[in-house]
Design a protein around this motif. Structure first.
Motif, PDB file in Angstrom:
ATOM      1  N   ASN A 266     -10.546   8.232  -4.286  1.00 30.19           N
ATOM      2  CA  ASN A 266     -10.103   7.071  -3.502  1.00 30.19           C
ATOM      3  C   ASN A 266      -8.764   7.375  -2.827  1.00 30.19           C
ATOM      4  O   ASN A 266      -8.587   7.142  -1.625  1.00 30.19           O
ATOM      5  CB  ASN A 266     -10.009   5.853  -4.431  1.00 30.19           C
ATOM      6  CG  ASN A 266      -9.475   4.603  -3.773  1.00 30.19           C
ATOM      7  OD1 ASN A 266      -9.284   4.522  -2.573  1.00 30.19           O
ATOM      8  ND2 ASN A 266      -9.225   3.605  -4.593  1.00 30.19           N
TER       9      ASN A 266
ATOM     10  N   LEU B 176      -9.304  10.156  -0.133  1.00 31.70           N
ATOM     11  CA  LEU B 176      -9.976   9.616   1.058  1.00 31.70           C
ATOM     12  C   LEU B 176      -9.039   8.729   1.867  1.00 31.70           C
ATOM     13  O   LEU B 176      -9.060   8.751   3.103  1.00 31.70           O
ATOM     14  CB  LEU B 176     -11.229   8.833   0.664  1.00 31.70           C
ATOM     15  CG  LEU B 176     -12.439   9.636   0.215  1.00 31.70           C
ATOM     16  CD1 LEU B 176     -13.529   8.723  -0.321  1.00 31.70           C
ATOM     17  CD2 LEU B 176     -12.958  10.490   1.360  1.00 31.70           C
ATOM     18  N   HIS B 177      -8.220   7.963   1.178  1.00 35.15           N
ATOM     19  CA  HIS B 177      -7.257   7.104   1.873  1.00 35.15           C
ATOM     20  C   HIS B 177      -6.274   7.954   2.687  1.00 35.15           C
ATOM     21  O   HIS B 177      -5.955   7.624   3.826  1.00 35.15           O
ATOM     22  CB  HIS B 177      -6.499   6.242   0.863  1.00 35.15           C
ATOM     23  CG  HIS B 177      -5.403   5.432   1.470  1.00 35.15           C
ATOM     24  ND1 HIS B 177      -5.649   4.286   2.185  1.00 35.15           N
ATOM     25  CD2 HIS B 177      -4.061   5.606   1.492  1.00 35.15           C
ATOM     26  CE1 HIS B 177      -4.504   3.789   2.611  1.00 35.15           C
ATOM     27  NE2 HIS B 177      -3.531   4.572   2.207  1.00 35.15           N
TER      28      HIS B 177
ATOM     29  N   THR C 265      -8.767  10.231   5.460  1.00 30.00           N
ATOM     30  CA  THR C 265      -9.712   9.645   6.411  1.00 30.00           C
ATOM     31  C   THR C 265      -9.257   8.342   7.054  1.00 30.00           C
ATOM     32  O   THR C 265     -10.020   7.744   7.798  1.00 30.00           O
ATOM     33  CB  THR C 265     -11.078   9.380   5.739  1.00 30.00           C
ATOM     34  OG1 THR C 265     -10.916   8.385   4.721  1.00 30.00           O
ATOM     35  CG2 THR C 265     -11.669  10.646   5.158  1.00 30.00           C
TER      36      THR C 265
ATOM     37  N   ARG D 191     -10.979   2.780   7.280  1.00 27.63           N
ATOM     38  CA  ARG D 191     -10.866   3.577   6.055  1.00 27.63           C
ATOM     39  C   ARG D 191     -12.237   3.782   5.434  1.00 27.63           C
ATOM     40  O   ARG D 191     -13.127   2.968   5.593  1.00 27.63           O
ATOM     41  CB  ARG D 191      -9.971   2.860   5.044  1.00 27.63           C
ATOM     42  CG  ARG D 191      -8.567   2.688   5.517  1.00 27.63           C
ATOM     43  CD  ARG D 191      -7.723   2.082   4.443  1.00 27.63           C
ATOM     44  NE  ARG D 191      -6.348   2.021   4.929  1.00 27.63           N
ATOM     45  CZ  ARG D 191      -5.496   1.105   4.572  1.00 27.63           C
ATOM     46  NH1 ARG D 191      -5.835   0.187   3.719  1.00 27.63           N
ATOM     47  NH2 ARG D 191      -4.279   1.129   5.047  1.00 27.63           N
TER      48      ARG D 191
ATOM     49  N   SER E  56     -12.174   4.964   1.986  1.00 28.20           N
ATOM     50  CA  SER E  56     -11.882   5.063   0.556  1.00 28.20           C
ATOM     51  C   SER E  56     -12.635   4.014  -0.257  1.00 28.20           C
ATOM     52  O   SER E  56     -12.760   4.149  -1.472  1.00 28.20           O
ATOM     53  CB  SER E  56     -10.374   4.957   0.312  1.00 28.20           C
ATOM     54  OG  SER E  56      -9.850   3.755   0.833  1.00 28.20           O
TER      55      SER E  56
END
Length: 182
Positions: free
Chosen positions: A31, A34-35, A38, A49, A51
């Motif tokens: 998480n 990804l935050h 992305t 987002r 995440s």
């Protein structure tokens, strides 16, 4: 309502499992990654987002309690790792609610495109279209409806994309579901 209460109780029991804690920790780390990697920033009020996929996976695997706690903890870790402005507890609440909703809708249920849509739609309405504009309005002194107007367009465009990604992600998680160790 009875199903939700049973789901909450079952999810709370998941917290005593080492496998649950380990997989949740790994997905919470995903998480955060990804935050950081992305997030697409459109402006101060709009971001795209991905995440949410990690938090939704936690909710699917371990239910609303674990999903909510992992979402909130992930938000705090994201702020520590990569702060973007002042810390605001409303966003931590958003992450808890999102994880809780994903868990309440997906936990111990077969994944279907309709269920993925309902989960993402619920988070979209409650978190992305009501709470987030409220927090941004409080933080920046902008009118709630002004903030919400741009968000509605973004959310309507992203809903089918995020639903498809959620469905595919949960399908993949279903195939790789961790085994239970007693």
């Amino acid at each position: 309502m009875k199903n939700l209460i049973n789901s909450i109780k079952s999810s709370a029991k998941e917290l005593s499992s080492t496998v649950t804690l380990t997989v949740t920790a790994m997905l919470t780390a995903l998480n955060v990654i990804l935050h950081s990697v992305t997030t697409i920033v459109i402006n101060n009020f709009l971001q795209i987002r991905f995440s949410y996929l990690a938090v939704a996976s936690i909710g699917f695997l371990y239910g609303p309690v674990v999903g909510g706690l992992a979402g909130a903890l992930g938000d705090i870790i994201k702020y520590v790792v990569r702060p973007t402005g002042a810390f605001f507890p409303g966003f931590t609440l958003n992450e808890f609610i999102a994880g809780f909703l994903f868990g309440a809708i997906l936990y111990k249920k077969p994944i279907t495109i309709k269920r993925a849509f309902f989960a993402k739609f619920s988070v979209m309405v409650i978190v992305n279209l009501i709470l987030t504009p409220l927090w941004l309005s409080m933080m920046y002194g902008k009118a709630f409806m002004v903030i919400m107007a741009g968000r509605i367009i973004k959310e309507l465009i992203m809903l089918p994309i995020e639903t498809a990604l959620l469905y595919l992600c949960i399908k993949a998680v279903t195939k790789a579901k961790p085994v239970r160790v007693s």
